[in-house]
Enzyme design. Structure first.
Site, PDB file in Angstrom:
ATOM      1  CG  ASN A   9      -1.687   1.215   1.467  1.00  0.00           C
ATOM      2  OD1 ASN A   9      -1.753   2.080   0.605  1.00  0.00           O
ATOM      3  ND2 ASN A   9      -2.308   1.326   2.643  1.00  0.00           N
ATOM      4  CE  LYS A  11      -0.068   3.193   4.896  1.00  0.00           C
ATOM      5  NZ  LYS A  11       0.053   3.281   6.321  1.00  0.00           N
ATOM      6  CG  HIS A  94      -5.654   1.421   5.552  1.00  0.00           C
ATOM      7  ND1 HIS A  94      -5.180   2.405   6.390  1.00  0.00           N
ATOM      8  CD2 HIS A  94      -4.620   0.575   5.343  1.00  0.00           C
ATOM      9  CE1 HIS A  94      -3.906   2.152   6.667  1.00  0.00           C
ATOM     10  NE2 HIS A  94      -3.546   1.047   6.038  1.00  0.00           N
ATOM     11  CD  GLU A  96      -2.895   5.232   7.128  1.00  0.00           C
ATOM     12  OE1 GLU A  96      -2.959   5.336   5.889  1.00  0.00           O
ATOM     13  OE2 GLU A  96      -1.907   4.724   7.719  1.00  0.00           O
ATOM     14  CD  GLU A 166      -3.314  -3.104   7.510  1.00  0.00           C
ATOM     15  OE1 GLU A 166      -2.226  -3.327   6.981  1.00  0.00           O
ATOM     16  OE2 GLU A 166      -3.951  -2.057   7.344  1.00  0.00           O
ATOM     17  N   GLY A 172       2.610   1.756  10.860  1.00  0.00           N
ATOM     18  CA  GLY A 172       3.517   2.892  10.694  1.00  0.00           C
ATOM     19  C   GLY A 172       4.241   3.286  11.968  1.00  0.00           C
ATOM     20  CB  SER A 212       5.635  -2.297  11.835  1.00  0.00           C
ATOM     21  OG  SER A 212       5.143  -1.003  12.134  1.00  0.00           O
TER      22      SER A 212
END
Ligand code: PEP
Length: 249
Positions: A9, A11, A94, A96, A166, A172, A212
């Site tokens: 991904n 992003k 996701h 985010e 996730e 991240g 990660s």
């Protein structure tokens, strides 16, 4: 060996030229790769990257899409527009999107059904926040997000769905769930799938881990019984960090 699914991904990174350079390197370096691969560039780079990965063993993915097919939705990108660019897979839910852009399960579910209706594969992301984990709610959160995200999706349609676990606190941040912790949530999600779609579907479903993932932890994660692939963010941005993950094992 299982059919592992390794996805990158990208992003909101990379211009078209930068995306083209990364895609070109991945096509060359993964051509003998044994697993299923996906790259998900920004909308602006989909056409460029699509031309480069066409005919290779790397699928073209989008990072999101609108919940409506067409119409007055300023700033959104529709499933029809993604299909037009050759997109084969869409990442939905996701963290985010859920936590920064406040997408809820109902909206994500609408997108999941629309994507499947148009024959896209879906990666449905689920995962708990640190606070939810610390208060013992990780399984429940993943169960609810899985169940609500798939509401109204038939068993035949579910064959187009990959689930990505996730944990939000691992995305991240450099913090990875231990392979044991990740595997235990994956096993739980598999049980949820079994309740919803039966034992065969639970056995067949691909459940990726994301958070990660790096070259030095990929093999340990993938060795776990219930981890069938990875959704990779930061380490997907350079061939030298993504290729070793993609070629683990
Ligand atoms: C992600 O955003 O899906 C992700 C897993 O990111 P990272 O690998 O950077 O934690």
């Amino acid at each position: 060996m299982r059919n592992y699914f390794i996805a990158g991904n990208w992003k909101m990174h990379k211009t078209r030229a930068e995306s083209a350079a990364l895609a070109t390197a991945l096509v060359a370096q993964l051509k003998d790769g044994k697993h299923k691969y996906l790259v998900a560039p920004s909308f602006t780079s989909l056409e460029t990257v699509g031309k480069i990965v066409a005919g290779s063993n790397i699928l073209l993915g989008a990072q999101n899409m609108a919940a409506e097919e067409i119409g007055a939705h300023t700033g959104e990108v529709s499933v029809l527009q993604l299909k037009d660019l050759g997109v084969q897979v869409v990442i939905l839910g996701h963290s985010e999107r859920r936590h920064v852009y406040k997408e809820d399960d109902a909206l994500i579910n609408k997108k999941v059904k629309l994507a499947i209706k148009h024959d896209l594969e879906v990666i449905l992301c689920v995962g708990e926040t640190l606070e939810e984990r610390e208060s013992g709610k990780a399984e429940k959160v993943c169960e609810t997000q899985t169940e609500k995200g798939l509401d109204g999706v038939s068993a035949a349609e579910f064959e187009k769905v990959t689930i990505a676990y996730e944990p939000v606190w691992a995305i991240g941040t450099g913090k990875t769930a231990t392979p044991e912790d990740a595997d235990s949530i994956h096993a739980y999600v598999r049980k949820v799938v079994s309740r919803l779609y039966g034992a065969e579907a639970a056995k067949a479903v691909c459940i990726q881990y994301g958070g990660s993932v790096k070259a030095d932890n990929a093999a340990q994660l993938m060795a776990k019984a219930n981890i069938d692939g990875a959704l990779v963010g930061g380490a997907a941005l350079k061939p030298e960090t993504f290729v070793p993950i993609a070629k683990f094992g």
